[in-house]
Design a protein around this motif. Structure first.
Motif, mmCIF file in Angstrom:
data_model
loop_
_atom_site.group_PDB
_atom_site.id
_atom_site.type_symbol
_atom_site.label_atom_id
_atom_site.label_comp_id
_atom_site.label_asym_id
_atom_site.label_seq_id
_atom_site.Cartn_x
_atom_site.Cartn_y
_atom_site.Cartn_z
ATOM 1 N N ASP A 184 0.844 -1.201 0.000
ATOM 2 C CA ASP A 184 0.000 0.000 0.000
ATOM 3 C C ASP A 184 0.878 1.251 0.000
ATOM 4 O OD1 ASP A 184 -2.243 -1.555 0.039
ATOM 5 O OD2 ASP A 184 -2.562 -1.404 2.206
ATOM 6 N N ASN A 185 0.481 2.237 -0.796
ATOM 7 C CA ASN A 185 1.208 3.503 -0.891
ATOM 8 C C ASN A 185 2.689 3.308 -1.208
ATOM 9 O OD1 ASN A 185 -1.094 5.074 -0.276
ATOM 10 N ND2 ASN A 185 -0.793 4.676 1.905
ATOM 11 N N ARG A 211 0.334 4.644 -9.817
ATOM 12 C CA ARG A 211 0.613 5.671 -10.811
ATOM 13 C C ARG A 211 2.055 5.537 -11.303
ATOM 14 N NH1 ARG A 211 -3.484 8.455 -12.953
ATOM 15 N NH2 ARG A 211 -2.236 10.363 -13.123
ATOM 16 N N ASP A 231 1.309 14.734 -6.347
ATOM 17 C CA ASP A 231 1.039 14.161 -5.023
ATOM 18 C C ASP A 231 1.755 12.819 -4.885
ATOM 19 O OD1 ASP A 231 0.111 13.278 -2.614
ATOM 20 O OD2 ASP A 231 -2.024 13.315 -3.140
ATOM 21 N N TRP A 232 2.929 12.857 -4.260
ATOM 22 C CA TRP A 232 3.741 11.646 -4.083
ATOM 23 C C TRP A 232 3.238 10.768 -2.947
ATOM 24 C CZ3 TRP A 232 7.201 10.381 -7.713
ATOM 25 C CH2 TRP A 232 7.724 11.394 -8.524
ATOM 26 N N ARG A 233 2.190 11.183 -2.259
ATOM 27 C CA ARG A 233 1.703 10.389 -1.125
ATOM 28 C C ARG A 233 0.907 9.166 -1.571
ATOM 29 N NH1 ARG A 233 -1.198 15.286 1.807
ATOM 30 N NH2 ARG A 233 -1.748 15.555 -0.384
ATOM 31 N N ARG A 234 0.463 9.166 -2.809
ATOM 32 C CA ARG A 234 -0.242 7.996 -3.327
ATOM 33 C C ARG A 234 0.773 7.004 -3.902
ATOM 34 N NH1 ARG A 234 -3.223 10.910 -8.510
ATOM 35 N NH2 ARG A 234 -1.461 12.220 -9.114
ATOM 36 N N SER A 235 0.337 5.777 -4.133
ATOM 37 C CA SER A 235 1.236 4.750 -4.676
ATOM 38 C C SER A 235 1.806 5.222 -6.006
ATOM 39 C CB SER A 235 0.481 3.438 -4.872
ATOM 40 O OG SER A 235 0.136 2.869 -3.636
ATOM 41 N N SER A 236 3.121 5.333 -6.075
ATOM 42 C CA SER A 236 3.779 5.881 -7.266
ATOM 43 C C SER A 236 5.044 5.098 -7.580
ATOM 44 C CB SER A 236 4.153 7.356 -7.044
ATOM 45 O OG SER A 236 3.016 8.141 -6.755
ATOM 46 N N ARG A 263 5.629 12.864 2.106
ATOM 47 C CA ARG A 263 5.128 11.724 2.863
ATOM 48 C C ARG A 263 5.401 11.835 4.361
ATOM 49 N NH1 ARG A 263 5.107 6.223 -0.099
ATOM 50 N NH2 ARG A 263 4.289 6.783 -2.153
#
Length: 268
Positions: free
Chosen positions: A115-116, A191, A207-212, A263
């Protein structure tokens, strides 16, 4: 109780020939082993619980004091060798006082899909210094893994290993076929982010807080056409001075640290 230490002085010794062979990729692939050079890398390998088969130190310089306690407990073979043997088995102009023979890693690709997740994907990055630096930066910035796609320099190349400064023992590094892996990542809602001088978004607005997964391409040609087609979002690193661009390792480091800032250090 003092450990038994074998002694090797001849360059014609079969063990010396086998260890020196690990400087070449074909022998690393065939034997599933690689060389780590110097006190720090041997120490990192032992502390990380890597499968260290043999540790060889320069008989004239003696066993490094920093490693005495670790090696007393380690289950690897200990060898003292002549300076000529040390030079034959290592890849630097000035041979280190110690080196180790370590089994290649078996790393599960499932670690990529946490996750993330924040994962760095390298596509055709050929320079061992760049790959090692990116792995080191990924470790420092708290990335979850690094992926080496087709065309990248061998992870176990002695120059790559040295450039990681031990970080290759700290996080999963997966060698994978990007044509299979990237579609799977997209199907899981991850992403895929690239860099482009034509991008409208900066690395600070994404937004680097999402899974990238951050995709970084070849030093001269950038991402392959296949990887470019998979990228969902491109960002640009703003530059205020006269520099035209950053090299791939520096660019990767800037992006990773912005991801870490968002993050872990962004104001709430």
């Amino acid at each position: 109780m003092r450990r038994h230490i074998n002694s090797i002085t001849s360059l014609q010794n079969e063990k010396v020939k086998a260890m020196a062979g690990l400087l070449d990729k074909k022998h690393r692939d065939r034997n599933g082993k690689f060389i780590v050079e110097g006190v720090h890398l041997v120490q990192e390998a032992l502390l990380a619980g890597a499968q260290v088969d043999t540790v060889v130190f320069d008989a004239e310089r003696g066993m490094p004091k920093e490693l005495e306690a670790l090696l007393q407990e380690a289950k690897c073979e200990l060898v003292e060798a002549s300076p000529a043997v040390m030079a034959k088995c290592t890849g630097t102009d000035t041979p280190p006082p110690i080196f180790g023979v370590v089994a290649k890693f078996e790393r599960d690709a499932s670690s990529l899909f946490m996750d993330n997740s924040l994962v760095v994907v390298l596509d055709g990055v050929r320079d061992p210094g760049n790959v090692g630096t990116i792995i080191r930066s990924a470790d420092a910035a708290g990335a979850d893994a690094v992926v080496l796609g087709r065309g990248c320099v061998d992870l176990y190349n002695p120059k790559t290993v040295r450039s990681t400064m031990g970080s290759l023992f700290h996080l999963p590094i997966v060698e994978a076929e990007l044509a299979t892996l990237l579609p799977e990542a997209k199907s899981r809602g991850i992403r895929l982010v690239g860099t482009s001088l034509q991008a409208s978004s900066t690395c600070y607005s994404y937004d680097w807080r999402r899974s990238s997964w951050l995709l970084l391409g070849n030093e001269s040609n950038g991402l392959s056409s296949e990887s470019l087609q998979m990228v969902e979002e491109n960002v640009i690193i703003p530059m205020r001075g006269g520099s035209e661009s950053l090299n791939v390792a520096m660019a990767g480091t800037v992006l990773l640290y912005e991801a870490m800032r968002q993050r872990h250090y962004a104001e709430h």
